[in-house]
Design an enzyme around this catalytic site. Structure first.
Site, short mmCIF file in Angstrom:
data_model
loop_
_atom_site.label_atom_id
_atom_site.label_comp_id
_atom_site.label_asym_id
_atom_site.label_seq_id
_atom_site.Cartn_x
_atom_site.Cartn_y
_atom_site.Cartn_z
N ALA A 1 0.81 -1.23 0.00
CA ALA A 1 0.00 0.00 0.00
C ALA A 1 0.84 1.28 0.00
O ALA A 1 0.28 2.37 -0.02
CB ALA A 1 -0.93 0.00 1.21
N ASN B 1 -2.86 -6.81 -2.91
CA ASN B 1 -2.46 -5.92 -4.00
C ASN B 1 -0.97 -6.01 -4.33
O ASN B 1 -0.57 -5.77 -5.47
CB ASN B 1 -2.82 -4.47 -3.62
CG ASN B 1 -2.12 -3.45 -4.49
OD1 ASN B 1 -2.54 -3.19 -5.61
ND2 ASN B 1 -1.01 -2.88 -4.00
N SER C 1 -4.62 -9.04 -13.14
CA SER C 1 -4.21 -8.18 -14.28
C SER C 1 -4.84 -8.74 -15.54
O SER C 1 -5.08 -9.96 -15.64
CB SER C 1 -2.68 -8.23 -14.41
OG SER C 1 -2.28 -7.65 -15.64
N TYR D 1 4.75 -13.31 -14.89
CA TYR D 1 3.71 -12.44 -14.31
C TYR D 1 2.30 -12.91 -14.74
O TYR D 1 1.40 -13.00 -13.91
CB TYR D 1 3.98 -11.01 -14.79
CG TYR D 1 3.03 -9.96 -14.28
CD1 TYR D 1 3.15 -9.45 -12.99
CD2 TYR D 1 2.03 -9.44 -15.10
CE1 TYR D 1 2.29 -8.47 -12.53
CE2 TYR D 1 1.17 -8.45 -14.64
CZ TYR D 1 1.31 -7.96 -13.36
OH TYR D 1 0.46 -6.99 -12.90
N ALA E 1 1.38 -15.87 -15.58
CA ALA E 1 1.08 -17.12 -14.86
C ALA E 1 0.67 -16.82 -13.42
O ALA E 1 -0.28 -17.42 -12.89
CB ALA E 1 2.30 -18.05 -14.89
N SER E 2 1.37 -15.87 -12.78
CA SER E 2 1.04 -15.55 -11.38
C SER E 2 -0.37 -14.95 -11.28
O SER E 2 -1.13 -15.26 -10.37
CB SER E 2 2.07 -14.59 -10.77
OG SER E 2 1.91 -13.26 -11.24
N LYS E 3 -0.72 -14.11 -12.24
CA LYS E 3 -2.02 -13.44 -12.17
C LYS E 3 -3.17 -14.37 -12.57
O LYS E 3 -4.26 -14.29 -12.01
CB LYS E 3 -2.00 -12.17 -13.04
CG LYS E 3 -1.03 -11.10 -12.53
CD LYS E 3 -1.39 -10.61 -11.14
CE LYS E 3 -0.54 -9.45 -10.67
NZ LYS E 3 -0.92 -8.93 -9.37
N ILE F 1 -2.25 0.96 -15.91
CA ILE F 1 -2.52 2.03 -14.94
C ILE F 1 -1.22 2.80 -14.72
O ILE F 1 -0.14 2.19 -14.62
CB ILE F 1 -3.01 1.42 -13.59
CG1 ILE F 1 -4.19 0.45 -13.81
CG2 ILE F 1 -3.36 2.52 -12.58
CD1 ILE F 1 -5.45 1.04 -14.39
#
Ligand code: NAP
EC number: 1.1.1.100
Length: 251
Positions: free
Chosen positions: A16, A93, A145, A158, A160-162, A191
């Protein structure tokens, strides 16, 4: 006016200190939630966020814990328990990228991204669910994502992780609905944060802008608004779903 959250509602937002996580923490605080702010290294930013939240009249707690470190995560939950007693909302997050074409990607790079993004989400969710199950209520919002839905070149680790986070979230939604717990996913497109700057900035925009219907990158606040909706009772009949916030990037 319909209040989004009950008085005394608490949240943990991982990662955060900056970017999307910071916007989420601020939006939840603006809506009356007390927030535990997790960060990895950026203490100064975490302290300034705590001050901003306290100026809104909400409580804030900053906790340094690396998603890759199970002991630090356990310690973080001990601190949350002693200061907030429980958490009503968890926002997973924290995340990293380590882009590169698959043929050139080291196993260490693949593992680091999976360990931080997917295993981090697993470790945090397991601890949070202990509190939520005994309270028989809770909401989890996981940040995935569009890369985890359609796959993005240069992001085998990335994506694969998402994708893993999306499937994981659907399981959490099914297993814990009986305890009054909901779990949903927000899948951002591009973003404006340090992450998109680090992965190319202007050249990334040049490459992908034609594919974004709204013709601009999103702001962290766009994701924070979606998270606040999914964390609140306004979405009380939604669980196990993916909300894509991408300006029309993917179908
Ligand atoms: P960012 O600006 O790079 O910020 C990352 C945040 O995660 C920082 O607060 C950082 O803490 C924290 N973090 C990183 N590694 C950590 C670890 N091992 N343990 C604990 N915290 C850690 O990223 P962002 O763009 O805001 O991204 C936030 C989330 O949205 C990520 O999950 C990302 O994958 C996802 N997302 C972003 C985009 C985008 O276009 N930006 C698109 C799709 C999805 P420190 O400040 O202490 O380092």
């Amino acid at each position: 006016m319909w209040k989004l959250f009950d008085e005394g509602c608490t949240a943990l937002v991982t990662g955060a200190s900056r970017g999307i996580g910071r916007a989420i923490a601020l939006e939840l605080a603006r809506q009356g939630v007390d927030v535990a702010i997790n960060y990895r290294s950026n203490e100064e930013m975490a302290i300034s966020l705590k001050e901003e939240i306290e100026e809104m009249g909400r409580q804030a707690l900053i906790i340094k814990a690396d998603m890759q470190n199970p002991d630090e995560i356990k310690q973080m939950f001990k601190q949350i328990k002693s200061q907030f007693r429980h958490i009503d909302i968890l926002v997973n997050n924290a995340g990293i990228i380590k882009d590169g074409y698959l043929m050139m990607m080291s196993e260490a790079s693949f593992q680091k991204v999976i360990d931080t993004n997917l295993l981090g989400c697993f470790r945090i969710s397991q601890e949070a669910l202990k509190m939520m199950c005994s309270a028989k209520k809770g909401v989890i919002v996981n940040i995935a994502s569009t890369s985890g839905i359609v796959g993005q070149e240069g992001q085998a680790n990335y994506s694969a992780s998402k994708a893993g986070i999306i499937a994981f979230s659907k399981v959490v939604a099914k297993e814990y609905a009986r305890y009054g717990i909901r779990c949903n996913v927000v899948a951002p497109g591009f973003i404006e944060t340090d992450m998109t700057n680090d992965s190319g900035g202007k050249s990334l925009k040049d490459k992908y802008m034609d594919f974004i219907s709204l013709k601009h990158f999103g702001e962290p606040q766009d994701i924070a608004d979606a998270v606040a909706f999914l964390a609140s009772s306004r979405s009380k009949y939604i669980t196990g779903k993916v909300l894509t916030v991408d300006g029309g990037l993917i179908d």
